[in-house]
Design a protein around this motif. Sequence first.
Motif, PDB file in Angstrom:
ATOM      1  N   PHE A 169      -8.711   0.564   1.812  1.00  0.00           N
ATOM      2  CA  PHE A 169      -7.546  -0.306   1.644  1.00  0.00           C
ATOM      3  C   PHE A 169      -6.263   0.465   1.922  1.00  0.00           C
ATOM      4  CE2 PHE A 169      -4.030  -1.604  -1.027  1.00  0.00           C
ATOM      5  CZ  PHE A 169      -3.851  -2.912  -0.608  1.00  0.00           C
ATOM      6  N   SER A 185      -3.768  -0.612   5.013  1.00  0.00           N
ATOM      7  CA  SER A 185      -2.646  -1.450   4.597  1.00  0.00           C
ATOM      8  C   SER A 185      -1.331  -1.149   5.315  1.00  0.00           C
ATOM      9  CB  SER A 185      -2.462  -1.353   3.085  1.00  0.00           C
ATOM     10  OG  SER A 185      -1.407  -2.166   2.672  1.00  0.00           O
ATOM     11  N   SER A 214       1.688  -0.183  -1.212  1.00  0.00           N
ATOM     12  CA  SER A 214       0.235   0.001  -1.176  1.00  0.00           C
ATOM     13  C   SER A 214      -0.219   1.057  -2.167  1.00  0.00           C
ATOM     14  CB  SER A 214      -0.216   0.402   0.227  1.00  0.00           C
ATOM     15  OG  SER A 214       0.027  -0.628   1.133  1.00  0.00           O
ATOM     16  N   GLY A 227      -6.561  -4.875   3.203  1.00  0.00           N
ATOM     17  CA  GLY A 227      -5.370  -4.086   3.507  1.00  0.00           C
ATOM     18  C   GLY A 227      -4.673  -4.565   4.761  1.00  0.00           C
TER      19      GLY A 227
END
Length: 152
Positions: A127, A131, A107, A97
Amino acid sequence: MEALKTIWDFFQNEVLGMNWLNRLIETILNACGLDTTGKIGASIQFFIYDTVKIMVLLGVLILIISYIQSYFPPERAKKILGRFHGIWANIIAALLGTVTPFCSCSSIPLFIGFTSAGLPLGVTFSFLISSPMVDLGSLVLLMSIFGWKVAV
């Protein structure tokens, strides 16, 4: 070299900055009798310009992300991240991320793809959180200001 700088300035101002759109909206509002040099006219111009610009940028971003997802299916991500277990899976997902240049708008579709591929929810959240909040640009900026220990 001067020609290259001129081309870059044009690309940066007219294509990326969408100055042509701002001038077009100003011309249309002036043709409608609205003074765009006043506070109200400038506010309306700014609102219309930003709304159209954000819609265009989101449309392009969604198109690019959809194209990438068609060549990088969620099953491949599951295969890559499925090799790791426990805390290491969370660390790898957070690092993934971090290096992806996506904001939260892109995302979330990746997050949905990861969950549909059957990745554990904790890994997908690692993640999703890292991100949009941590990207390579902010990491380099932090490193240049505070040093690598603080950035890491």
